[in-house]
Design a protein around this motif. Structure first.
Motif, PDB file in Angstrom:
ATOM      1  N   PRO A  79       0.816  -1.215   0.000  1.00  0.00           N
ATOM      2  CA  PRO A  79       0.000   0.000   0.000  1.00  0.00           C
ATOM      3  C   PRO A  79       0.849   1.264   0.000  1.00  0.00           C
ATOM      4  O   PRO A  79       2.079   1.203   0.137  1.00  0.00           O
ATOM      5  N   THR A  80       0.154   2.396  -0.128  1.00  0.00           N
ATOM      6  CA  THR A  80       0.848   3.683  -0.165  1.00  0.00           C
ATOM      7  C   THR A  80       1.649   3.942   1.117  1.00  0.00           C
ATOM      8  O   THR A  80       1.212   3.570   2.210  1.00  0.00           O
ATOM      9  N   ALA A  81       2.809   4.555   0.940  1.00  0.00           N
ATOM     10  CA  ALA A  81       3.686   4.953   2.051  1.00  0.00           C
ATOM     11  C   ALA A  81       4.160   3.786   2.921  1.00  0.00           C
ATOM     12  O   ALA A  81       4.543   3.969   4.071  1.00  0.00           O
TER      13      ALA A  81
ATOM     14  N   GLY B 192       6.751   2.159   2.094  1.00  0.00           N
ATOM     15  CA  GLY B 192       8.201   2.156   1.898  1.00  0.00           C
ATOM     16  C   GLY B 192       8.592   1.334   0.681  1.00  0.00           C
ATOM     17  O   GLY B 192       9.777   1.189   0.381  1.00  0.00           O
ATOM     18  N   LYS B 193       7.606   0.828  -0.044  1.00  0.00           N
ATOM     19  CA  LYS B 193       7.935  -0.080  -1.165  1.00  0.00           C
ATOM     20  C   LYS B 193       8.744   0.599  -2.271  1.00  0.00           C
ATOM     21  O   LYS B 193       9.632  -0.025  -2.845  1.00  0.00           O
ATOM     22  N   GLY B 194       8.454   1.880  -2.533  1.00  0.00           N
ATOM     23  CA  GLY B 194       9.170   2.586  -3.600  1.00  0.00           C
ATOM     24  C   GLY B 194      10.643   2.756  -3.253  1.00  0.00           C
ATOM     25  O   GLY B 194      11.525   2.466  -4.060  1.00  0.00           O
TER      26      GLY B 194
ATOM     27  N   TYR C 153      -0.270   4.739 -13.754  1.00  0.00           N
ATOM     28  CA  TYR C 153      -1.661   5.076 -13.396  1.00  0.00           C
ATOM     29  C   TYR C 153      -1.786   6.565 -13.095  1.00  0.00           C
ATOM     30  O   TYR C 153      -2.784   7.205 -13.425  1.00  0.00           O
ATOM     31  N   ARG C 154      -0.758   7.104 -12.461  1.00  0.00           N
ATOM     32  CA  ARG C 154      -0.767   8.546 -12.159  1.00  0.00           C
ATOM     33  C   ARG C 154      -0.757   9.370 -13.444  1.00  0.00           C
ATOM     34  O   ARG C 154      -1.443  10.379 -13.545  1.00  0.00           O
ATOM     35  N   ALA C 155       0.036   8.945 -14.428  1.00  0.00           N
ATOM     36  CA  ALA C 155       0.135   9.696 -15.678  1.00  0.00           C
ATOM     37  C   ALA C 155      -1.197   9.679 -16.425  1.00  0.00           C
ATOM     38  O   ALA C 155      -1.626  10.705 -16.961  1.00  0.00           O
TER      39      ALA C 155
ATOM     40  N   LEU D 187       2.610  14.610 -10.888  1.00  0.00           N
ATOM     41  CA  LEU D 187       2.171  13.234 -10.624  1.00  0.00           C
ATOM     42  C   LEU D 187       1.964  12.900  -9.147  1.00  0.00           C
ATOM     43  O   LEU D 187       1.199  12.004  -8.821  1.00  0.00           O
ATOM     44  N   ARG D 188       2.666  13.608  -8.247  1.00  0.00           N
ATOM     45  CA  ARG D 188       2.551  13.254  -6.820  1.00  0.00           C
ATOM     46  C   ARG D 188       1.480  14.059  -6.096  1.00  0.00           C
ATOM     47  O   ARG D 188       1.296  13.891  -4.883  1.00  0.00           O
ATOM     48  N   GLN D 189       0.768  14.935  -6.822  1.00  0.00           N
ATOM     49  CA  GLN D 189      -0.285  15.723  -6.149  1.00  0.00           C
ATOM     50  C   GLN D 189      -1.386  14.802  -5.623  1.00  0.00           C
ATOM     51  O   GLN D 189      -1.714  13.805  -6.260  1.00  0.00           O
TER      52      GLN D 189
ATOM     53  N   VAL E 227      -8.090  -0.194 -18.730  1.00  0.00           N
ATOM     54  CA  VAL E 227      -6.897   0.633 -18.452  1.00  0.00           C
ATOM     55  C   VAL E 227      -5.756  -0.279 -18.013  1.00  0.00           C
ATOM     56  O   VAL E 227      -4.625  -0.188 -18.510  1.00  0.00           O
ATOM     57  N   ARG E 228      -6.054  -1.203 -17.099  1.00  0.00           N
ATOM     58  CA  ARG E 228      -5.017  -2.113 -16.610  1.00  0.00           C
ATOM     59  C   ARG E 228      -4.473  -2.960 -17.758  1.00  0.00           C
ATOM     60  O   ARG E 228      -3.275  -3.185 -17.862  1.00  0.00           O
ATOM     61  N   ALA E 229      -5.394  -3.403 -18.633  1.00  0.00           N
ATOM     62  CA  ALA E 229      -4.960  -4.237 -19.766  1.00  0.00           C
ATOM     63  C   ALA E 229      -4.026  -3.433 -20.673  1.00  0.00           C
ATOM     64  O   ALA E 229      -3.014  -3.950 -21.149  1.00  0.00           O
TER      65      ALA E 229
ATOM     66  N   GLU F 221      -9.011   5.878   2.423  1.00  0.00           N
ATOM     67  CA  GLU F 221      -9.923   5.830   1.267  1.00  0.00           C
ATOM     68  C   GLU F 221      -9.261   5.109   0.102  1.00  0.00           C
ATOM     69  O   GLU F 221      -9.860   4.269  -0.553  1.00  0.00           O
ATOM     70  N   ARG F 222      -7.994   5.465  -0.141  1.00  0.00           N
ATOM     71  CA  ARG F 222      -7.285   4.877  -1.280  1.00  0.00           C
ATOM     72  C   ARG F 222      -7.009   3.390  -1.015  1.00  0.00           C
ATOM     73  O   ARG F 222      -7.163   2.562  -1.907  1.00  0.00           O
ATOM     74  N   ASP F 223      -6.628   3.049   0.220  1.00  0.00           N
ATOM     75  CA  ASP F 223      -6.413   1.635   0.584  1.00  0.00           C
ATOM     76  C   ASP F 223      -7.672   0.825   0.297  1.00  0.00           C
ATOM     77  O   ASP F 223      -7.608  -0.263  -0.264  1.00  0.00           O
TER      78      ASP F 223
ATOM     79  N   ARG G 251     -10.162   1.483  -1.715  1.00  0.00           N
ATOM     80  CA  ARG G 251     -10.433   1.371  -3.150  1.00  0.00           C
ATOM     81  C   ARG G 251      -9.477   0.363  -3.797  1.00  0.00           C
ATOM     82  O   ARG G 251      -9.877  -0.460  -4.610  1.00  0.00           O
ATOM     83  N   ASP G 252      -8.195   0.425  -3.413  1.00  0.00           N
ATOM     84  CA  ASP G 252      -7.201  -0.464  -4.033  1.00  0.00           C
ATOM     85  C   ASP G 252      -7.388  -1.920  -3.612  1.00  0.00           C
ATOM     86  O   ASP G 252      -7.174  -2.834  -4.408  1.00  0.00           O
ATOM     87  N   SER G 253      -7.792  -2.140  -2.351  1.00  0.00           N
ATOM     88  CA  SER G 253      -7.941  -3.521  -1.871  1.00  0.00           C
ATOM     89  C   SER G 253      -9.285  -4.100  -2.258  1.00  0.00           C
ATOM     90  O   SER G 253      -9.433  -5.310  -2.383  1.00  0.00           O
TER      91      SER G 253
END
Ligand code: CDP
Length: 215
Positions: A11-13, A15-17, A38-40, A75-77, A93-95, A169-171, A173-175
């Motif tokens: 998930p976000t933050a 540390g994976k990046g 995805y950000r682009a 992109l990071r906004q 989109v994913r495809a 919220e993002r977690d 949606r992503d999960s």
């Protein structure tokens, strides 16, 4: 000949990046932060005044993505982060982005001897045969505090409670999405970085990599 692939999801933050970048630098592998794709797409839609829920517009944007789009300054906004997780729910989109990611993994640019990809579905969907799969996580509160400090360091205003709410919220949606949800592959090594500083996390990740690649 196939080259080793290291999948780093989480998930976000979490540390994976940072971990993915450190692993790639240590092994001299190519690195792709798949979130920027995805950000682009999201940034292009917002710029054109289109909705990140419009599957046709989002798919068109994904299909014509070029390398320069990945270098956009916006992109990071936070608005782009939220829109990215909305376009990421759309399977066309994913495809459209899958081929680029797989090509990067199997034929890394610059003739590198391997690739590290970080994202949400690398070990489960993009590269299910990756030699090493890491799933990096941390509690929502710790991740929100990291993001909050990062924003303050960048001189941007930030309210911790708001950051935590956006992140949850993002977690969710992503999960919770139907296609390629955020989850650990069954064969992933899970690293919880809640109590780790970055050096300790890099050590844990490199130990997991070394076990498989015998570096
Ligand atoms: O940097 P951060 O972890 O905050 O986000 P990111 O990795 O740049 O990803 C932004 C958004 O793109 C995520 O919230 C996901 O919805 C989506 N994403 C995805 O669905 N699959 C990936 N492989 C990478 C990102």
């Amino acid at each position: 000949m196939s080259v080793p692939v290291i999948a780093v999801d989480g998930p976000t933050a979490s540390g994976k990046g940072t971990l993915a970048r450190c692993i790639a630098a240590a092994l001299d592998f190519a690195h792709l932060d798949t979130g920027t794709l995805y950000r682009a797409v999201a940034a292009k839609l917002l710029e054109a005044g289109e909705s990140p829920d419009d599957a046709d517009a989002a798919t068109r944007a994904a299909e014509v993505l070029v390398a320069e789009d990945l270098d956009r300054a916006d992109l990071r906004q936070e608005s782009v982060s939220q829109a990215a997780s909305r376009v990421a729910r759309l399977s066309p989109v994913r495809a459209a982005l899958l081929e680029f990611q797989r090509r990067f993994a199997h034929r890394p640019p610059g003739g590198k001897g391997g690739a590290v990809l970080d994202g949400r579905d690398i070990g489960t969907v993009v590269c299910p045969d990756a030699e090493v799969k890491l799933f990096i996580t941390a509690s929502a509160e710790v991740r929100a505090m990291r993001r909050h400090r990062e924003l303050l360091d960048r001189g941007e205003g930030s309210i911790y409670a708001r950051v935590l709410q956006d992140l949850e919220e993002r977690d969710a949606r992503d999960s919770g999405r139907a296609v390629a949800p955020l989850k650990a592959a069954p064969d992933a090594v899970v690293i919880d970085t809640s109590e780790m500083d970055i050096d300790t996390a890099v050590e844990a990740a490199m130990a997991a990599v070394a076990e498989v690649l015998e570096t």
